[in-house]
Write a protein that holds these residues in place. Sequence first.
Motif, PDB file in Angstrom:
ATOM      1  N   ASN A 139       0.826  -1.208   0.000  1.00 20.43           N
ATOM      2  CA  ASN A 139       0.000   0.000   0.000  1.00 20.43           C
ATOM      3  C   ASN A 139       0.858   1.255   0.000  1.00 20.43           C
ATOM      4  O   ASN A 139       0.582   2.213  -0.728  1.00 20.43           O
ATOM      5  N   LEU A 140       1.899   1.251   0.829  1.00 19.18           N
ATOM      6  CA  LEU A 140       2.791   2.404   0.851  1.00 19.18           C
ATOM      7  C   LEU A 140       3.533   2.537  -0.471  1.00 19.18           C
ATOM      8  O   LEU A 140       3.740   3.650  -0.974  1.00 19.18           O
ATOM      9  N   ALA A 141       3.910   1.410  -1.066  1.00 22.17           N
ATOM     10  CA  ALA A 141       4.598   1.455  -2.356  1.00 22.17           C
ATOM     11  C   ALA A 141       3.724   2.133  -3.412  1.00 22.17           C
ATOM     12  O   ALA A 141       4.217   2.899  -4.246  1.00 22.17           O
ATOM     13  N   LYS A 142       2.433   1.864  -3.360  1.00 26.39           N
ATOM     14  CA  LYS A 142       1.514   2.507  -4.308  1.00 26.39           C
ATOM     15  C   LYS A 142       1.443   4.014  -4.070  1.00 26.39           C
ATOM     16  O   LYS A 142       1.364   4.806  -5.022  1.00 26.39           O
ATOM     17  N   GLU A 143       1.460   4.431  -2.817  1.00 35.67           N
ATOM     18  CA  GLU A 143       1.451   5.863  -2.500  1.00 35.67           C
ATOM     19  C   GLU A 143       2.735   6.534  -2.966  1.00 35.67           C
ATOM     20  O   GLU A 143       2.713   7.644  -3.504  1.00 35.67           O
ATOM     21  N   VAL A 144       3.843   5.867  -2.755  1.00 34.78           N
ATOM     22  CA  VAL A 144       5.134   6.404  -3.188  1.00 34.78           C
ATOM     23  C   VAL A 144       5.184   6.505  -4.709  1.00 34.78           C
ATOM     24  O   VAL A 144       5.647   7.507  -5.273  1.00 34.78           O
ATOM     25  N   ALA A 145       4.692   5.463  -5.389  1.00 32.53           N
ATOM     26  CA  ALA A 145       4.662   5.476  -6.853  1.00 32.53           C
ATOM     27  C   ALA A 145       3.833   6.651  -7.365  1.00 32.53           C
ATOM     28  O   ALA A 145       4.223   7.344  -8.318  1.00 32.53           O
ATOM     29  N   LYS A 146       2.711   6.905  -6.720  1.00 32.88           N
ATOM     30  CA  LYS A 146       1.847   8.017  -7.123  1.00 32.88           C
ATOM     31  C   LYS A 146       2.562   9.353  -6.949  1.00 32.88           C
ATOM     32  O   LYS A 146       2.493  10.234  -7.818  1.00 32.88           O
ATOM     33  N   ALA A 147       3.271   9.509  -5.832  1.00 30.02           N
ATOM     34  CA  ALA A 147       4.000  10.749  -5.574  1.00 30.02           C
ATOM     35  C   ALA A 147       5.124  10.951  -6.595  1.00 30.02           C
ATOM     36  O   ALA A 147       5.350  12.064  -7.080  1.00 30.02           O
ATOM     37  N   MET A 148       5.830   9.873  -6.921  1.00 30.15           N
ATOM     38  CA  MET A 148       6.915   9.964  -7.908  1.00 30.15           C
ATOM     39  C   MET A 148       6.354  10.301  -9.292  1.00 30.15           C
ATOM     40  O   MET A 148       6.915  11.130 -10.018  1.00 30.15           O
ATOM     41  N   GLN A 149       5.223   9.688  -9.635  1.00 24.07           N
ATOM     42  CA  GLN A 149       4.590   9.984 -10.924  1.00 24.07           C
ATOM     43  C   GLN A 149       4.138  11.436 -10.994  1.00 24.07           C
ATOM     44  O   GLN A 149       4.359  12.115 -12.002  1.00 24.07           O
ATOM     45  N   ASN A 150       3.496  11.902  -9.928  1.00 27.67           N
ATOM     46  CA  ASN A 150       3.025  13.285  -9.910  1.00 27.67           C
ATOM     47  C   ASN A 150       4.172  14.264 -10.058  1.00 27.67           C
ATOM     48  O   ASN A 150       4.066  15.279 -10.756  1.00 27.67           O
ATOM     49  N   SER A 151       5.276  13.949  -9.407  1.00 22.96           N
ATOM     50  CA  SER A 151       6.451  14.818  -9.500  1.00 22.96           C
ATOM     51  C   SER A 151       6.988  14.876 -10.922  1.00 22.96           C
ATOM     52  O   SER A 151       7.264  15.948 -11.456  1.00 22.96           O
ATOM     53  N   TYR A 152       7.100  13.692 -11.562  1.00 27.30           N
ATOM     54  CA  TYR A 152       7.702  13.661 -12.903  1.00 27.30           C
ATOM     55  C   TYR A 152       6.718  14.075 -13.989  1.00 27.30           C
ATOM     56  O   TYR A 152       7.130  14.459 -15.096  1.00 27.30           O
ATOM     57  N   SER A 153       5.445  14.036 -13.695  1.00 30.02           N
ATOM     58  CA  SER A 153       4.442  14.458 -14.676  1.00 30.02           C
ATOM     59  C   SER A 153       4.539  15.947 -14.971  1.00 30.02           C
ATOM     60  O   SER A 153       4.030  16.419 -15.996  1.00 30.02           O
ATOM     61  N   ARG A 154       5.186  16.697 -14.096  1.00 34.50           N
ATOM     62  CA  ARG A 154       5.352  18.135 -14.312  1.00 34.50           C
ATOM     63  C   ARG A 154       6.409  18.430 -15.372  1.00 34.50           C
ATOM     64  O   ARG A 154       6.526  19.554 -15.840  1.00 34.50           O
ATOM     65  N   THR A 155       7.175  17.428 -15.740  1.00 36.90           N
ATOM     66  CA  THR A 155       8.178  17.591 -16.793  1.00 36.90           C
ATOM     67  C   THR A 155       7.531  17.248 -18.134  1.00 36.90           C
ATOM     68  O   THR A 155       6.397  16.794 -18.186  1.00 36.90           O
ATOM     69  N   ASN A 156       8.270  17.446 -19.199  1.00 34.10           N
ATOM     70  CA  ASN A 156       7.756  17.047 -20.517  1.00 34.10           C
ATOM     71  C   ASN A 156       8.413  15.755 -20.995  1.00 34.10           C
ATOM     72  O   ASN A 156       8.448  15.466 -22.191  1.00 34.10           O
ATOM     73  N   ILE A 157       8.925  14.982 -20.044  1.00 35.71           N
ATOM     74  CA  ILE A 157       9.627  13.736 -20.362  1.00 35.71           C
ATOM     75  C   ILE A 157       8.703  12.555 -20.084  1.00 35.71           C
ATOM     76  O   ILE A 157       8.232  12.376 -18.967  1.00 35.71           O
ATOM     77  N   PRO A 158       8.411  11.732 -21.095  1.00 37.08           N
ATOM     78  CA  PRO A 158       7.578  10.543 -20.856  1.00 37.08           C
ATOM     79  C   PRO A 158       8.317   9.544 -19.966  1.00 37.08           C
ATOM     80  O   PRO A 158       9.556   9.533 -19.912  1.00 37.08           O
ATOM     81  N   PHE A 159       7.559   8.701 -19.286  1.00 37.13           N
ATOM     82  CA  PHE A 159       8.192   7.743 -18.375  1.00 37.13           C
ATOM     83  C   PHE A 159       7.287   6.536 -18.179  1.00 37.13           C
ATOM     84  O   PHE A 159       6.088   6.574 -18.447  1.00 37.13           O
ATOM     85  N   ASP A 160       7.892   5.445 -17.705  1.00 36.92           N
ATOM     86  CA  ASP A 160       7.182   4.263 -17.250  1.00 36.92           C
ATOM     87  C   ASP A 160       7.421   4.128 -15.749  1.00 36.92           C
ATOM     88  O   ASP A 160       8.395   4.682 -15.217  1.00 36.92           O
ATOM     89  N   PHE A 161       6.555   3.386 -15.067  1.00 35.17           N
ATOM     90  CA  PHE A 161       6.827   3.097 -13.666  1.00 35.17           C
ATOM     91  C   PHE A 161       6.387   1.679 -13.343  1.00 35.17           C
ATOM     92  O   PHE A 161       5.511   1.106 -14.008  1.00 35.17           O
ATOM     93  N   TYR A 162       7.029   1.111 -12.338  1.00 36.54           N
ATOM     94  CA  TYR A 162       6.750  -0.266 -11.936  1.00 36.54           C
ATOM     95  C   TYR A 162       6.710  -0.351 -10.413  1.00 36.54           C
ATOM     96  O   TYR A 162       7.425   0.381  -9.716  1.00 36.54           O
ATOM     97  N   ILE A 163       5.866  -1.239  -9.902  1.00 35.66           N
ATOM     98  CA  ILE A 163       5.846  -1.579  -8.485  1.00 35.66           C
ATOM     99  C   ILE A 163       6.096  -3.081  -8.393  1.00 35.66           C
ATOM    100  O   ILE A 163       5.418  -3.865  -9.058  1.00 35.66           O
ATOM    101  N   SER A 164       7.059  -3.472  -7.601  1.00 32.43           N
ATOM    102  CA  SER A 164       7.414  -4.894  -7.556  1.00 32.43           C
ATOM    103  C   SER A 164       7.861  -5.311  -6.171  1.00 32.43           C
ATOM    104  O   SER A 164       8.609  -4.602  -5.506  1.00 32.43           O
TER     105      SER A 164
END
Length: 305
Positions: free
Chosen positions: A270-295
């Motif tokens: 559950n915490l990993a999902k919250e962290v992933a969301k925060a990292m995505q939100n941070s990088y979404s402010r850039t114009n660089i596409p990205f992938d993310f994984y939770i494992s």
Amino acid sequence: MEIKIFCPATIANLNCGFDIMGLCLENIGDEMIFRKSVTKGVQITKITGANLPYEVTKNVAGVAALALLNTVENNFGIEIEIHKKIRAGSGIGSSSASAAGAVFGVNELLGKPLSRNQLVDFAMKGEAIASGSEHADNVAPCLLGGFTLVRGYNPLDVIKIASPSELYAVVLHPHIEVKTADARAVLEPTVPFKNAITQTGNLGGLIAGLFTNDYELIGRSLNDVLVEPFRKQLIPYFDDVKIAAIQSGALGAGISGAGPSIFALCKGENLAKEVAKAMQNSYSRTNIPFDFYISKVNEQGIKVI
């Protein structure tokens, strides 16, 4: 006569374990198919997902497979299909998955004459084609699963370390290229004695934390004073993503391998999902596409599927 295998992605270095520590990921990886052939030697018959050479001596998987096949007595050849799912240059062990997968698959068709630990040495031969040097910080966790420590190379001495059951990894992969040669070039040839002591303490702390299931100790130890200060300049917005991960509850965060992927370790899914969301939100402010994984940490490593 034929097998299909899953070759998992890996995170190397883990901040304080530059070139000697790595962990295996669970749900990210390549697939490879191996067939016995009447034609001696190794042939690469199909490659999907990447533009890689079919010439065996120029292909990471080909070189690793040939190194093993030439060492063990046999009366057949090997055909290999490589289906890449891990992006080359992503920092999560794309070339290592191919090299480790190659020796695992060949060993299976040979009747498993070698242990997984013994296969690490042959996988390193292939890894050298991609990186210019034989190193095991990615191929070892790919083959053995879990966390691995490369204590030394002469002789090769690899130790598998089991991970706490609730440990999860989050990986954000920006779609930019960081060449391993460039990532090496920015490093200083010498380091201050004080920093070496700090880094050694962190490495010991990380290993102790893994053995004792001490998540707080793991978090305190995920600190890199030798490499990250130089390499992070190659990854746009690295600091922003790392801060977002830690503020949202990650144990620690850093550069995966040579980059550009950024990883975070977390206690619980559950915490990993919250962290992933925060990292995505941070990088979404850039114009660089990205992938993310939770494992979750993959304790098995490469497997037949």
